[in-house]
Design a protein around this motif. Structure first.
Motif, PDB file in Angstrom:
ATOM      1  N   ARG A 193       0.818  -1.219   0.000  1.00 43.03           N
ATOM      2  CA  ARG A 193       0.000   0.000   0.000  1.00 43.03           C
ATOM      3  C   ARG A 193       0.853   1.270   0.000  1.00 43.03           C
ATOM      4  NH1 ARG A 193      -2.678  -0.850   5.983  1.00 43.03           N
ATOM      5  NH2 ARG A 193      -0.740  -0.978   7.190  1.00 43.03           N
ATOM      6  N   THR A 194       2.163   1.127   0.342  1.00 49.51           N
ATOM      7  CA  THR A 194       3.059   2.276   0.256  1.00 49.51           C
ATOM      8  C   THR A 194       3.133   2.791  -1.177  1.00 49.51           C
ATOM      9  OG1 THR A 194       4.391   1.404   2.070  1.00 49.51           O
ATOM     10  CG2 THR A 194       5.426   3.062   0.692  1.00 49.51           C
ATOM     11  N   VAL A 195       3.025   1.883  -2.136  1.00 52.06           N
ATOM     12  CA  VAL A 195       3.032   2.285  -3.545  1.00 52.06           C
ATOM     13  C   VAL A 195       1.899   3.265  -3.819  1.00 52.06           C
ATOM     14  CG1 VAL A 195       2.763   1.490  -5.930  1.00 52.06           C
ATOM     15  CG2 VAL A 195       4.110   0.138  -4.308  1.00 52.06           C
ATOM     16  N   ASP A 196       0.704   2.981  -3.276  1.00 54.64           N
ATOM     17  CA  ASP A 196      -0.446   3.857  -3.504  1.00 54.64           C
ATOM     18  C   ASP A 196      -0.182   5.275  -2.995  1.00 54.64           C
ATOM     19  OD1 ASP A 196      -1.730   1.587  -4.457  1.00 54.64           O
ATOM     20  OD2 ASP A 196      -2.629   1.128  -2.514  1.00 54.64           O
ATOM     21  N   VAL A 197       0.495   5.360  -1.847  1.00 46.86           N
ATOM     22  CA  VAL A 197       0.804   6.667  -1.267  1.00 46.86           C
ATOM     23  C   VAL A 197       1.701   7.463  -2.203  1.00 46.86           C
ATOM     24  CG1 VAL A 197       1.948   7.866   0.634  1.00 46.86           C
ATOM     25  CG2 VAL A 197       0.526   5.854   1.101  1.00 46.86           C
ATOM     26  N   HIS A 198       2.748   6.818  -2.703  1.00 46.11           N
ATOM     27  CA  HIS A 198       3.694   7.526  -3.580  1.00 46.11           C
ATOM     28  C   HIS A 198       3.088   7.817  -4.956  1.00 46.11           C
ATOM     29  CE1 HIS A 198       7.187   7.584  -0.945  1.00 46.11           C
ATOM     30  NE2 HIS A 198       6.857   6.369  -0.550  1.00 46.11           N
ATOM     31  N   ILE A 199       2.221   6.930  -5.434  1.00 38.87           N
ATOM     32  CA  ILE A 199       1.510   7.215  -6.687  1.00 38.87           C
ATOM     33  C   ILE A 199       0.649   8.463  -6.508  1.00 38.87           C
ATOM     34  CG2 ILE A 199      -0.358   6.424  -8.216  1.00 38.87           C
ATOM     35  CD1 ILE A 199       2.168   5.034  -8.914  1.00 38.87           C
ATOM     36  N   GLY A 200      -0.016   8.557  -5.361  1.00 39.95           N
ATOM     37  CA  GLY A 200      -0.843   9.740  -5.082  1.00 39.95           C
ATOM     38  C   GLY A 200      -0.015  11.017  -5.059  1.00 39.95           C
ATOM     39  N   ARG A 201       1.147  10.955  -4.432  1.00 41.36           N
ATOM     40  CA  ARG A 201       2.024  12.131  -4.392  1.00 41.36           C
ATOM     41  C   ARG A 201       2.523  12.503  -5.782  1.00 41.36           C
ATOM     42  NH1 ARG A 201       5.851  10.344   0.723  1.00 41.36           N
ATOM     43  NH2 ARG A 201       4.278  10.591   2.378  1.00 41.36           N
ATOM     44  N   LEU A 202       2.869  11.470  -6.577  1.00 34.44           N
ATOM     45  CA  LEU A 202       3.360  11.715  -7.934  1.00 34.44           C
ATOM     46  C   LEU A 202       2.275  12.358  -8.785  1.00 34.44           C
ATOM     47  CD1 LEU A 202       5.484  11.419 -10.151  1.00 34.44           C
ATOM     48  CD2 LEU A 202       4.744   9.050 -10.466  1.00 34.44           C
ATOM     49  N   ARG A 203       1.066  11.834  -8.699  1.00 31.57           N
ATOM     50  CA  ARG A 203      -0.050  12.420  -9.456  1.00 31.57           C
ATOM     51  C   ARG A 203      -0.269  13.881  -9.076  1.00 31.57           C
ATOM     52  NH1 ARG A 203      -4.078   7.410  -8.884  1.00 31.57           N
ATOM     53  NH2 ARG A 203      -4.072   6.653 -11.041  1.00 31.57           N
ATOM     54  N   LYS A 204      -0.304  14.135  -7.764  1.00 32.48           N
ATOM     55  CA  LYS A 204      -0.548  15.497  -7.279  1.00 32.48           C
ATOM     56  C   LYS A 204       0.505  16.461  -7.808  1.00 32.48           C
ATOM     57  CE  LYS A 204      -1.249  18.129  -3.000  1.00 32.48           C
ATOM     58  NZ  LYS A 204      -1.296  18.047  -1.511  1.00 32.48           N
ATOM     59  N   ALA A 205       1.777  16.030  -7.785  1.00 33.25           N
ATOM     60  CA  ALA A 205       2.854  16.894  -8.265  1.00 33.25           C
ATOM     61  C   ALA A 205       2.741  17.149  -9.763  1.00 33.25           C
ATOM     62  CB  ALA A 205       4.206  16.262  -7.931  1.00 33.25           C
ATOM     63  N   LEU A 206       2.462  16.084 -10.534  1.00 36.82           N
ATOM     64  CA  LEU A 206       2.380  16.230 -11.989  1.00 36.82           C
ATOM     65  C   LEU A 206       1.191  17.074 -12.422  1.00 36.82           C
ATOM     66  CD1 LEU A 206       3.321  12.599 -13.121  1.00 36.82           C
ATOM     67  CD2 LEU A 206       4.735  14.649 -13.324  1.00 36.82           C
ATOM     68  N   MET A 207       0.166  17.150 -11.574  1.00 39.80           N
ATOM     69  CA  MET A 207      -1.036  17.932 -11.907  1.00 39.80           C
ATOM     70  C   MET A 207      -1.071  19.260 -11.174  1.00 39.80           C
ATOM     71  SD  MET A 207      -3.742  14.755 -11.833  1.00 39.80           S
ATOM     72  CE  MET A 207      -5.162  15.762 -12.299  1.00 39.80           C
ATOM     73  N   SER A 208       0.036  19.621 -10.505  1.00 40.42           N
ATOM     74  CA  SER A 208       0.053  20.851  -9.699  1.00 40.42           C
ATOM     75  C   SER A 208      -0.123  22.109 -10.538  1.00 40.42           C
ATOM     76  CB  SER A 208       1.362  20.942  -8.903  1.00 40.42           C
ATOM     77  OG  SER A 208       2.477  20.986  -9.782  1.00 40.42           O
ATOM     78  N   GLU A 209       0.262  22.035 -11.801  1.00 38.57           N
ATOM     79  CA  GLU A 209       0.114  23.192 -12.697  1.00 38.57           C
ATOM     80  C   GLU A 209      -1.032  22.985 -13.685  1.00 38.57           C
ATOM     81  OE1 GLU A 209       1.764  25.912 -12.380  1.00 38.57           O
ATOM     82  OE2 GLU A 209       3.224  25.257 -10.875  1.00 38.57           O
ATOM     83  N   GLY A 210      -1.938  22.072 -13.354  1.00 42.05           N
ATOM     84  CA  GLY A 210      -3.061  21.783 -14.251  1.00 42.05           C
ATOM     85  C   GLY A 210      -2.741  20.632 -15.183  1.00 42.05           C
ATOM     86  N   GLY A 211      -3.624  20.370 -16.105  1.00 46.29           N
ATOM     87  CA  GLY A 211      -3.415  19.284 -17.054  1.00 46.29           C
ATOM     88  C   GLY A 211      -4.116  18.007 -16.614  1.00 46.29           C
TER      89      GLY A 211
END
Length: 228
Positions: A193-211
Motif C-alpha cells: 500500500r506504500t506504492v499507492d501513497v507515492h503514486i498519489g504524491r506523484l499524481r498530485k505533483a504532476l497535476m500541480s500546474e493543471g493538465g
C-alpha cells in the motif's frame, strides 16, 4: 547507432530481465550463457559495455575481465560485474581485476540501469541519452528535474524513481509488487500500500500546474503512465 551491451549471465531469468530493461532504455543487447560464449561475442564485436557475472560456467567472469583488460582492442571496455559474492574482499578483487563497477545480487533493476548510465556517461558520454520525453513530460536524469508543459515539477526522490521507471515502459501496466521490485528493490521490505501513497504524491505533483492525470489506474491490475 544504439549502444551495444553484452550480458554475460548464465541464469536465464536474470539475463532476460536485463535484456528486457536494457532494450526498453534503447540499448542493443546480446546474451552469453557461459564464459566461452562471452569471449566469442567479444571477438565478433566489441560492445560499448559488458554486464559480467562472476560465476560463469567454463570461464569465470574474473578470468574474462583479466583477458579483456590484457587485449588492446578491449582494454577500455566498460565492465559492470554482477555477483552473489558480498564480502568486501571479493568486491575489492573484482574492482582490482578491472571492473568499473560491482553490483551484488539480488539487485534493484532501476539501480542497475542507473549504474549502466553512470558508467557510460563517465567513460563514453556521447552514448548516453539523459532525457526521456513522454507526451508533455520531460525527465532529465542528470539533474533530476522534471518538466511538464514547460513548467518545473518538484518531486521527492521516490516519486522521481517511480516516474522514471514508468517512463521506461510507457503504457505498460505494473502491479504494486512489480513496482516495489523495480523501484524499491527486491531486498527491501515495503508494504504494497506504500506504492499507492507515492503514486498519489506523484499524481498530485504532476497535476500541480493543471493538465490531465498522466497516471492511469487499472482496476485489479495496477498503474501505468499514459503514452500521450
Amino acid at each position: 547507432m544504439k549502444p551495444f551491451i553484452v550480458i554475460a549471465e548464465d541464469e536465464p531469468s536474470v539475463s532476460e530481465l536485463l535484456r528486457y530493461n536494457l532494450e526498453a532504455e534503447g540499448y542493443d543487447t546480446a546474451i552469453a550463457r557461459d564464459g566461452d560464449e562471452a569471449i566469442l561475442l567479444l571477438d565478433e564485436r566489441v560492445p560499448d559495455l559488458m554486464l559480467l557475472d562472476w560465476m560463469l560456467p567454463k570461464v569465470s567472469g574474473i578470468e574474462i575481465c583479466r583477458r579483456v583488460r590484457s587485449k588492446q582492442d578491449t582494454a577500455n571496455l566498460p565492465i559492470i560485474m554482477l555477483t552473489a559474492r558480498t564480502e568486501e574482499a571479493d568486491r575489492i578483487r573484482g574492482l582490482e581485476t578491472g571492473a568499473d563497477d560491482y553490483v551484488t545480487k539480488p539487485f534493484s533493476t532501476s539501480e542497475l540501469m542507473a549504474r549502466v548510465r553512470a558508467v557510460l556517461r563517465r567513460i563514453r558520454p556521447a552514448l548516453v541519452e539523459d532525457k526521456i520525453t513522454i507526451g508533455s513530460i520531460t525527465i532529465d536524469r542528470t539533474t533530476h528535474k522534471v518538466i511538464r508543459d514547460g513548467k518545473d515539477i518538484h518531486l521527492g526522490p521516490t516519486e522521481f524513481r517511480l516516474l522514471e521507471y514508468f517512463a521506461q515502459h510507457p503504457g505498460r501496466v505494473f502491479s504494486r509488487e512489480q513496482l516495489l521490485d523495480g523501484v524499491w528493490g527486491s531486498d527491501v521490505y515495503v508494504e504494497a500500500r506504500t506504492v499507492d501513497v507515492h503514486i498519489g504524491r506523484l499524481r498530485k505533483a504532476l497535476m500541480s500546474e493543471g493538465g490531465t492525470n498522466p497516471i492511469r489506474t487499472v482496476r485489479s491490475a495496477g498503474y501505468s503512465l499514459r503514452e500521450d
